[in-house]
Write a protein that holds these residues in place. Structure first.
Motif, mmCIF file in Angstrom:
data_model
loop_
_atom_site.group_PDB
_atom_site.id
_atom_site.type_symbol
_atom_site.label_atom_id
_atom_site.label_comp_id
_atom_site.label_asym_id
_atom_site.label_seq_id
_atom_site.Cartn_x
_atom_site.Cartn_y
_atom_site.Cartn_z
ATOM 1 N N GLY A 33 0.776 -1.239 0.000
ATOM 2 C CA GLY A 33 0.000 0.000 0.000
ATOM 3 C C GLY A 33 0.802 1.280 0.000
ATOM 4 N N ILE A 34 2.109 1.200 -0.279
ATOM 5 C CA ILE A 34 2.944 2.407 -0.331
ATOM 6 C C ILE A 34 3.274 2.713 -1.791
ATOM 7 N N ASN A 35 2.687 3.779 -2.308
ATOM 8 C CA ASN A 35 2.938 4.182 -3.687
ATOM 9 C C ASN A 35 3.611 5.556 -3.678
ATOM 10 N N ASN A 36 4.912 5.533 -3.546
ATOM 11 C CA ASN A 36 5.653 6.783 -3.441
ATOM 12 C C ASN A 36 7.007 6.641 -4.121
ATOM 13 N N LEU A 37 7.225 7.450 -5.168
ATOM 14 C CA LEU A 37 8.464 7.350 -5.935
ATOM 15 C C LEU A 37 9.665 7.861 -5.156
ATOM 16 N N GLU A 212 -12.288 16.660 -25.309
ATOM 17 C CA GLU A 212 -12.790 16.019 -24.103
ATOM 18 C C GLU A 212 -11.997 14.756 -23.730
ATOM 19 N N GLY A 213 -11.606 13.977 -24.747
ATOM 20 C CA GLY A 213 -10.878 12.741 -24.476
ATOM 21 C C GLY A 213 -9.556 12.997 -23.791
ATOM 22 N N LEU A 214 -8.795 13.966 -24.289
ATOM 23 C CA LEU A 214 -7.482 14.271 -23.719
ATOM 24 C C LEU A 214 -7.619 14.918 -22.346
ATOM 25 N N VAL A 215 -8.581 15.859 -22.233
ATOM 26 C CA VAL A 215 -8.787 16.525 -20.947
ATOM 27 C C VAL A 215 -9.207 15.518 -19.881
ATOM 28 N N GLN A 216 -10.083 14.573 -20.263
ATOM 29 C CA GLN A 216 -10.532 13.556 -19.316
ATOM 30 C C GLN A 216 -9.373 12.658 -18.878
ATOM 31 N N ALA A 217 -8.495 12.300 -19.839
ATOM 32 C CA ALA A 217 -7.338 11.455 -19.511
ATOM 33 C C ALA A 217 -6.400 12.176 -18.551
ATOM 34 N N ILE A 218 -6.184 13.464 -18.785
ATOM 35 C CA ILE A 218 -5.314 14.255 -17.904
ATOM 36 C C ILE A 218 -5.927 14.358 -16.509
ATOM 37 N N ASN A 219 -7.232 14.628 -16.454
ATOM 38 C CA ASN A 219 -7.909 14.760 -15.161
ATOM 39 C C ASN A 219 -7.912 13.444 -14.379
ATOM 40 N N THR A 220 -7.897 12.332 -15.086
ATOM 41 C CA THR A 220 -7.966 11.022 -14.427
ATOM 42 C C THR A 220 -6.606 10.558 -13.913
ATOM 43 N N TYR A 221 -5.592 10.711 -14.746
ATOM 44 C CA TYR A 221 -4.300 10.074 -14.432
ATOM 45 C C TYR A 221 -3.255 11.016 -13.828
ATOM 46 N N VAL A 222 -3.295 12.298 -14.153
ATOM 47 C CA VAL A 222 -2.288 13.223 -13.625
ATOM 48 C C VAL A 222 -2.349 13.323 -12.100
ATOM 49 N N PRO A 223 -3.547 13.369 -11.469
ATOM 50 C CA PRO A 223 -3.572 13.382 -9.996
ATOM 51 C C PRO A 223 -2.891 12.162 -9.378
ATOM 52 N N GLN A 224 -3.036 10.983 -10.022
ATOM 53 C CA GLN A 224 -2.359 9.779 -9.520
ATOM 54 C C GLN A 224 -0.837 9.913 -9.651
ATOM 55 N N ILE A 225 -0.413 10.497 -10.790
ATOM 56 C CA ILE A 225 1.021 10.717 -11.014
ATOM 57 C C ILE A 225 1.568 11.708 -9.988
ATOM 58 N N THR A 226 0.781 12.757 -9.716
ATOM 59 C CA THR A 226 1.203 13.769 -8.740
ATOM 60 C C THR A 226 1.354 13.167 -7.353
ATOM 61 N N ASP A 227 0.406 12.304 -6.964
ATOM 62 C CA ASP A 227 0.493 11.644 -5.655
ATOM 63 C C ASP A 227 1.753 10.783 -5.555
ATOM 64 N N LEU A 228 2.099 10.114 -6.643
ATOM 65 C CA LEU A 228 3.310 9.285 -6.655
ATOM 66 C C LEU A 228 4.558 10.120 -6.414
ATOM 67 N N ASN A 229 4.545 11.354 -6.906
ATOM 68 C CA ASN A 229 5.734 12.208 -6.861
ATOM 69 C C ASN A 229 5.833 13.066 -5.607
ATOM 70 N N GLN A 230 4.883 12.944 -4.685
ATOM 71 C CA GLN A 230 4.903 13.765 -3.485
ATOM 72 C C GLN A 230 5.964 13.281 -2.496
ATOM 73 N N PHE A 231 6.670 14.254 -1.929
ATOM 74 C CA PHE A 231 7.670 13.967 -0.912
ATOM 75 C C PHE A 231 7.330 14.777 0.327
ATOM 76 N N LEU A 305 17.411 20.674 -12.170
ATOM 77 C CA LEU A 305 16.831 19.402 -12.603
ATOM 78 C C LEU A 305 15.705 18.992 -11.650
ATOM 79 N N PRO A 306 14.827 18.072 -12.088
ATOM 80 C CA PRO A 306 13.747 17.614 -11.201
ATOM 81 C C PRO A 306 14.271 17.155 -9.848
ATOM 82 N N ALA A 307 13.481 17.410 -8.808
ATOM 83 C CA ALA A 307 13.915 17.121 -7.439
ATOM 84 C C ALA A 307 14.198 15.634 -7.228
ATOM 85 N N GLY A 308 13.602 14.767 -8.042
ATOM 86 C CA GLY A 308 13.862 13.328 -7.920
ATOM 87 C C GLY A 308 15.318 13.004 -8.170
#
Length: 423
Positions: A33-37, A212-231, A305-308
């Motif tokens: 249950g730990i999803n953190n990059l 609509e298709g692209l906007v919906q894909a961004i709205n669906t998956y980008v928040p998950q990507i953002t959560d993965l990248n949180q430190f 460069l990216p903080a990662g």
């Protein structure tokens, strides 16, 4: 080809192996249950450092041995103090090399270990730089967005313009690769969009408000990507800290600090060499310069460069610092240095019996400056020496033109003959 989602070329196998390790860590954490990059990068860096630990220890051992034999090297330097003629300089080099051979080491001891590690270090950077290429579950989050982007008319030009205007420097090479390809896959698009920060995703979405298709894909998956990248402290490891005041600056500052401490502890106090050893002086000057230039470089790269990547850099420097402290403590306070030198001498004797010659010795022989009595070139060398012989006396009493190859070869031959008699 550098991108196409995964690193190819010489670094390809190294990246593949390190990518498997990173994916294993991500899947393992995800299963509980730990999803953190950020946590994945920290653990990943620890694992790779453990893999490289034997190489690092061997390198540090070589450096410490070179430090321990400094008194003997000083005696050689003192012996030829203020003697700047070519013959004396050549003899000094010979006797210096003899000290190194006695302990089975060299001035460049540890450099080979560094070169062995370089491909792994570069591959490590490439894996951190392009994580979706090596972690399928993360790549799967980008695929729906990439597929929708590819449905947009002239999407290549749109991506190129967006990357240029928003200064997404880490995606610059991927854009160049994309523009040269006739058949583009979603992998190529992922190489670009995986470098977008959370803020840049919002700007990118605004370009396709009617799609609509692209906007919906961004709205669906980008928040998950953002959560993965949180430190910690709200730091997003996909974003570069930049030059603005924020918590994200902790990463480049810590990277610079640990880099300074690591480089500083690597340095060993070198006694001043009699006669002014230029090689030692240059080496000391280089190390002193690195003490300050490396942290400054770390600070600059980790800000831009990216903080990662900065997180990996910082953790790596911290581990190197801790390892170096342990090495220094062992050799300076715990280890019996006399026994260490005795073992080195035994190894050197065994190596000598097997007639294993160092790279430097082979180079000197190739140049005709070493004793070649055990091969057919000895006759040619003797014939060459006779051309400079002013009498019919033996080589030991012969006179040669000062500064000539023959005179230098004769000095070395006499030195080697003397050592053979002593043995």
């Amino acid at each position: 080809m550098v991108f196409l989602t995964a690193q190819g070329g010489i670094l390809g196998p190294f990246c593949w192996l390190l990518g498997k390790i990173l994916n294993f860590i991500y899947v393992g954490l995800s299963s509980v249950g730990i999803n953190n990059l950020a946590l994945c990068i920290i653990i990943f860096t620890l694992v790779v450092k453990l893999i490289l630990l034997p190489f690092n220890l061997k390198q540090q051992k070589g450096s410490k041995i070179n430090q321990l034999i400094q008194p003997e090297l000083q005696k050689v330097q003192k012996k030829y103090k203020n003697k700047n003629d070519q013959d004396s300089m050549l003899k000094m080099q010979q006797e210096t090399q003899e000290v190194y051979r006695k302990y089975g080491t060299s001035m460049t001891n540890g450099c080979l270990i560094t070169f062995i590690q370089l491909p792994i270090i570069y591959a490590l950077y490439r894996v951190i730089y392009n994580i979706p290429a090596y972690v399928p579950e993360i790549k799967a989050l980008y695929e729906p967005i990439a597929q929708e982007i590819m449905k947009v008319t002239d999407y290549t030009s749109t991506l190129s313009t967006f990357v240029d205007e928003n200064k997404v420097s880490t995606a610059a090479k991927a854009i160049k690769t994309l523009s040269k390809l006739e058949n583009v896959s979603d992998n190529n698009v992922i190489d670009i969009i995986s470098q977008f920060s959370a803020t840049q995703w919002e700007s990118f979405k605004q370009l396709f408000t009617g799609n609509e298709g692209l906007v919906q894909a961004i709205n669906t998956y980008v928040p998950q990507i953002t959560d993965l990248n949180q430190f910690v402290l709200g730091i997003n490891i996909s974003e570069a800290p930049g030059w603005k005041i924020s918590w994200a600056l902790i990463i480049p500052i810590s990277a610079a600090l640990f880099q300074f401490l690591s480089t500083k502890t690597m340095q060993t106090p070198q006694p001043e060499m009699a006669g002014g050893d230029q090689t030692a002086a240059q080496s000391a000057a280089m190390m002193k310069s690195m003490t300050y230039t490396m942290p400054i470089m770390s600070l600059f790269f980790c800000i831009t460069l990216p903080a990662g990547i900065g997180l990996y850099w910082s953790i790596s420097a911290l581990i190197s610092f801790i390892i170096q402290l342990g090495v220094n403590l062992y050799y300076d306070k715990i280890a019996d240095t006399d026994k260490i030198l005795e073992k080195q001498m035994e190894k050197a004797k065994k190596k000598k019996k097997k007639n294993r010659k160092s790279f430097m010795e082979r180079m000197m022989e190739a140049a005709g400056n070493a004793d070649t009595s055990n091969n057919s070139s000895n006759g040619m060398a003797s014939a060459s020496l006779k051309n400079y012989n002013s009498s019919s006396a033996s080589n030991e009493t012969a006179t040669y033109r000062k500064g000539s190859i023959a005179s230098k070869a004769n000095i070395m031959q006499q030195y080697n003959n003397q050592n053979s008699k002593e043995e």
